[in-house]
Design a protein around this motif. Structure first.
Motif, PDB file in Angstrom:
ATOM      1  N   GLY B  44       0.918  -1.171   0.059  1.00 14.07           N
ATOM      2  CA  GLY B  44      -0.009  -0.017   0.078  1.00 14.07           C
ATOM      3  C   GLY B  44       0.825   1.363  -0.025  1.00 14.07           C
ATOM      4  N   VAL B  45       0.478   2.294  -0.601  1.00 12.55           N
ATOM      5  CA  VAL B  45       0.831   3.723  -0.555  1.00 12.55           C
ATOM      6  C   VAL B  45       0.144   4.771  -0.236  1.00 12.55           C
ATOM      7  N   LEU B  46       0.218   5.402   1.004  1.00 18.82           N
ATOM      8  CA  LEU B  46      -0.727   6.633   1.436  1.00 18.82           C
ATOM      9  C   LEU B  46       0.189   7.806   1.158  1.00 18.82           C
ATOM     10  N   ILE B  47      -0.714   8.715   0.383  1.00 19.16           N
ATOM     11  CA  ILE B  47      -0.062  10.000   0.178  1.00 19.16           C
ATOM     12  C   ILE B  47      -0.928  11.013   0.724  1.00 19.16           C
ATOM     13  N   ALA B  75       0.311  -2.692  -5.512  1.00 25.24           N
ATOM     14  CA  ALA B  75       0.207  -2.006  -4.497  1.00 25.24           C
ATOM     15  C   ALA B  75      -0.794  -0.807  -4.536  1.00 25.24           C
ATOM     16  N   THR B  76      -1.675  -0.813  -3.603  1.00 23.71           N
ATOM     17  CA  THR B  76      -2.726   0.019  -3.627  1.00 23.71           C
ATOM     18  C   THR B  76      -2.514   1.444  -3.323  1.00 23.71           C
ATOM     19  N   THR B  77      -2.869   2.582  -3.884  1.00 22.88           N
ATOM     20  CA  THR B  77      -2.339   4.110  -3.560  1.00 22.88           C
ATOM     21  C   THR B  77      -3.840   4.614  -3.022  1.00 22.88           C
ATOM     22  N   GLY B 116      -8.331  -4.007   1.620  1.00 27.42           N
ATOM     23  CA  GLY B 116      -8.035  -4.501   0.484  1.00 27.42           C
ATOM     24  C   GLY B 116      -6.984  -5.788   0.537  1.00 27.42           C
ATOM     25  N   GLN B 117      -6.071  -5.659   1.526  1.00 27.64           N
ATOM     26  CA  GLN B 117      -5.229  -7.043   1.883  1.00 27.64           C
ATOM     27  C   GLN B 117      -5.974  -8.171   2.246  1.00 27.64           C
ATOM     28  N   HIS B 118      -7.017  -7.885   3.045  1.00 29.07           N
ATOM     29  CA  HIS B 118      -8.029  -9.228   3.250  1.00 29.07           C
ATOM     30  C   HIS B 118      -8.895  -9.569   2.412  1.00 29.07           C
TER      31      HIS B 118
END
Lengths: 125, 125
Positions: B44-47, B75-77, B116-118
């Motif tokens: 994951g990426v948090l901006i 990876a999810t942003t 999302g990961q689950h």
């Protein structure tokens, strides 16, 4: 005016310092942090300085000052991500960041904060 | 050259954008993020854009581009912390940040990533 954002991660507040600080920005950050610690009930503050290539006595004093303010408000401050070159220069200059806890990276800083919360003895400088 | 630091929080990478981006900085950030996703195996990426008072089409494109690169690297942003005024302006300008997931703050962004990961169904724009 430039204002450094404060992010909440669980019971900790995270601040990433990315640019050279001016007096006004530093004072604003101290104010904002004190207010956020109060409103959020955070028990830890992580300050990431991985983007800083220079840590002079001004920044050193600011870190010590934030650490002091947080301590009075019952929160532990950990400075993380210091570049190796910065650490070398600090020691050469005789600035040892007294009273400021440090950790290699955010992950270890978080761990340090969690240990503190679980009542393990953390050395106080 | 100015370089935006990337912090690792568990299985997510966190980027705080604090200053107006120039082309060079944006390209560097995309490169750095792609490399870090690969080396860290982050999902994951948090901006965080809470410090931005203006999000124009350039920043919008950059966010969409980062989101696209991360998606290819599995990876999810999630873009977090958008100021209300920015959201209003974006909609008024007809910029809807298509393909970019958003959340109110870091905490909710993290939650979105964990869901999302689950394997729960996350809507893809």
């Amino acid at each position: 005016m430039y204002r450094i954002p404060i992010l909440q991660m669980g019971s900790a507040l995270l601040v990433t310092i990315q640019v050279d600080m001016e007096d006004q920005t530093a004072v604003q950050l101290q104010d904002d942090l004190a207010t956020r610690i109060e409103t959020s009930g955070a028990t830890g503050v992580l300050i990431d300085i991985s983007a800083l290539e220079i840590v002079d006595s001004f920044v050193g004093r600011m870190l010590a000052s934030i650490s002091g303010i947080a301590r009075v408000l019952d929160a532990t401050t950990v400075v993380v991500g210091m570049q190796p070159a910065v650490a070398i220069t600090l020691v050469e200059l005789g600035l040892s960041l007294q009273g400021v806890k440090t950790a290699l990276n955010v992950k270890r800083g978080m761990l340090l904060l969690e240990q503190g919360q679980h009542g393990e003895s953390l050395e106080r400088d």
